[in-house]
Design a protein around this motif. Structure first.
Motif, short mmCIF file in Angstrom:
data_model
loop_
_atom_site.label_atom_id
_atom_site.label_comp_id
_atom_site.label_asym_id
_atom_site.label_seq_id
_atom_site.Cartn_x
_atom_site.Cartn_y
_atom_site.Cartn_z
N ARG A 70 0.91 -1.38 0.29
CA ARG A 70 -0.47 0.02 0.11
C ARG A 70 0.75 1.22 -0.11
O ARG A 70 0.86 1.84 -0.75
CB ARG A 70 -0.99 0.16 1.15
CG ARG A 70 -2.24 -0.94 1.05
CD ARG A 70 -3.34 -0.32 2.17
NE ARG A 70 -2.86 -0.50 3.21
CZ ARG A 70 -2.53 -1.39 4.27
NH1 ARG A 70 -2.23 -2.75 3.89
NH2 ARG A 70 -1.76 -1.11 5.25
N VAL A 71 1.92 0.87 0.94
CA VAL A 71 3.07 1.98 1.11
C VAL A 71 3.21 2.15 -0.57
O VAL A 71 3.67 3.78 -0.68
CB VAL A 71 3.79 1.55 1.85
CG1 VAL A 71 4.96 2.68 2.18
CG2 VAL A 71 2.96 2.17 3.53
N ASN A 72 3.49 1.54 -1.26
CA ASN A 72 4.53 1.63 -2.40
C ASN A 72 3.45 2.33 -3.91
O ASN A 72 4.06 3.28 -4.41
CB ASN A 72 4.88 0.39 -2.93
CG ASN A 72 6.60 -0.27 -2.02
OD1 ASN A 72 7.14 0.51 -1.45
ND2 ASN A 72 6.90 -1.63 -1.79
N SER A 73 2.24 1.68 -3.30
CA SER A 73 1.65 2.49 -4.14
C SER A 73 1.02 3.26 -3.79
O SER A 73 1.31 4.24 -5.26
CB SER A 73 -0.27 1.06 -4.36
OG SER A 73 0.38 -0.29 -4.75
N TRP A 74 1.42 3.81 -3.16
CA TRP A 74 0.84 5.15 -2.27
C TRP A 74 1.86 6.46 -2.54
O TRP A 74 1.07 6.75 -3.87
CB TRP A 74 0.83 5.47 -1.33
CG TRP A 74 0.75 7.30 -0.66
CD1 TRP A 74 1.60 8.07 -0.44
CD2 TRP A 74 -0.96 7.97 -1.14
NE1 TRP A 74 1.24 9.13 -0.29
CE2 TRP A 74 -0.26 8.91 -0.81
CE3 TRP A 74 -1.75 7.47 -2.47
CZ2 TRP A 74 -1.29 10.22 -0.66
CZ3 TRP A 74 -2.56 8.94 -1.93
CH2 TRP A 74 -2.88 10.00 -1.37
N LYS A 75 3.08 5.76 -3.05
CA LYS A 75 4.50 6.28 -3.45
C LYS A 75 4.86 6.64 -5.19
O LYS A 75 4.74 7.93 -5.59
CB LYS A 75 5.63 5.72 -2.66
CG LYS A 75 5.79 5.81 -1.60
CD LYS A 75 7.14 5.43 -0.91
CE LYS A 75 7.27 5.53 0.28
NZ LYS A 75 8.82 4.98 1.46
N PHE A 81 2.00 6.41 -7.29
CA PHE A 81 0.75 7.58 -7.02
C PHE A 81 1.18 8.88 -7.01
O PHE A 81 1.15 9.37 -8.20
CB PHE A 81 -0.88 7.54 -6.46
CG PHE A 81 -1.44 8.14 -6.59
CD1 PHE A 81 -2.34 8.40 -7.72
CD2 PHE A 81 -1.73 8.87 -6.51
CE1 PHE A 81 -3.23 9.37 -8.29
CE2 PHE A 81 -2.58 10.04 -5.83
CZ PHE A 81 -2.93 9.74 -6.97
N GLN A 82 1.79 9.26 -5.98
CA GLN A 82 2.07 10.26 -5.66
C GLN A 82 3.76 10.87 -6.83
O GLN A 82 3.36 12.12 -7.08
CB GLN A 82 2.96 10.21 -3.96
CG GLN A 82 2.18 10.94 -3.03
CD GLN A 82 1.27 11.32 -3.38
OE1 GLN A 82 0.06 11.82 -3.35
NE2 GLN A 82 1.37 12.87 -2.51
N LYS A 85 1.97 11.63 -10.01
CA LYS A 85 0.69 13.12 -9.76
C LYS A 85 2.22 13.44 -10.03
O LYS A 85 1.95 14.99 -10.19
CB LYS A 85 -0.03 12.78 -8.40
CG LYS A 85 -0.81 14.18 -8.45
CD LYS A 85 -1.53 13.81 -6.93
CE LYS A 85 -1.76 15.48 -6.94
NZ LYS A 85 -3.08 14.79 -5.42
#
Length: 251
Positions: free
Chosen positions: A221-226, A228-229, A232
């Motif tokens: 989840r953390v990697n996915s968020w990173k 994504f960021q 972006k």
């Protein structure tokens, strides 16, 4: 089976008449006990396993064929004699039924061997005698009010003995039915409690499994968020393209 000290109500009020009835009753009781005590092993097995024995054998005095007031030492002697008669090792040709009869004899003895349970059995017999006496008394009073002959069948010692025996069996049967109902309720309660425990265990297991999966997927989840960021941010600073200018139309 009534105790030796029991005096049935006679058709006459004289002590002589009551004494005669008691003597007849006591003699009949002893003759019955003597006759039953010499039953052959097969006869004893048949008696203990006869139709309706499941209720008759609830009365330990009936199983061992003893008077309720019999001393414990005499009860032990009677148990030894009867257990030898019906023991499966002594009845090879009918060992299965003999074992069942032996179990009934042993169960009755264990009940009477214990002071507490023997006292409860004696209370049942005494209650049966009291119920029969009260019923006879009420019937006699009713007959007198109606101007009828106040004599009843139970004035006969044999009939009195039979009435007490039947009432005693009813009380033992009622007690057994109550015990079974309570046992069913307890079993149902244990079942309900176990089902509740299972549900709670499954709930905890599911929560534990969810927590485990949650922890194991934290990195993803953390990697996915990173990722994504990053994506972006890249779009944000890629560059701004203004819209194409349209020439103003003039007449």
């Amino acid at each position: 089976m009534a105790s030796p000290g029991f005096k049935p109500i006679g058709s006459e009020n004289s002590s002589t008449r009551s004494g005669d009835h008691f003597e007849i009753f006591y003699k009949d009781l002893k003759e019955t006990e003597q006759r039953d005590s010499v039953l052959t092993p097969k006869q004893q097995i048949d008696r203990l396993l006869r139709p309706g024995s499941s209720y008759a054998n609830l009365n330990p005095f009936e199983v061992l064929q003893i008077d309720p007031q019999t001393p414990i030492e005499e009860i032990k002697k009677k148990y030894r004699r009867m257990s030898i008669l019906v023991h499966p090792d002594k009845n090879h040709d009918d060992s299965e039924r003999a074992q069942k009869a032996f179990d009934e004899v042993t169960k009755a003895y264990k009940c009477l061997e214990n002071d507490s349970t023997r006292e409860k059995c004696l209370e049942i017999v005494e209650e049966a005698e009291a119920i029969v006496l009260k019923r006879i008394e009420d019937r006699k009073k009713q007959f007198k009010r109606e101007g009828k002959d106040p004599r009843v069948d139970e004035d006969d010692p044999v009939q009195m003995k039979r009435a007490i025996y039947v009432q005693t069996m009813k009380l033992f049967a009622d007690l057994e039915r109550k015990r079974r109902k309570q046992e069913d309720r307890d079993q149902e309660e244990r079942k309900r409690k176990r089902e509740s425990e299972i549900q709670e265990e499954e709930k905890k297991k599911a929560e534990k499994e969810w927590q485990k999966n949650f922890e194991e997927s934290r990195v993803d989840r953390v990697n996915s968020w990173k990722d994504f960021q990053k994506g972006k941010s890249a779009k944000k600073f890629k560059g701004f393209k203004p819209p194409k200018h349209k020439a103003e139309a003039r007449d």
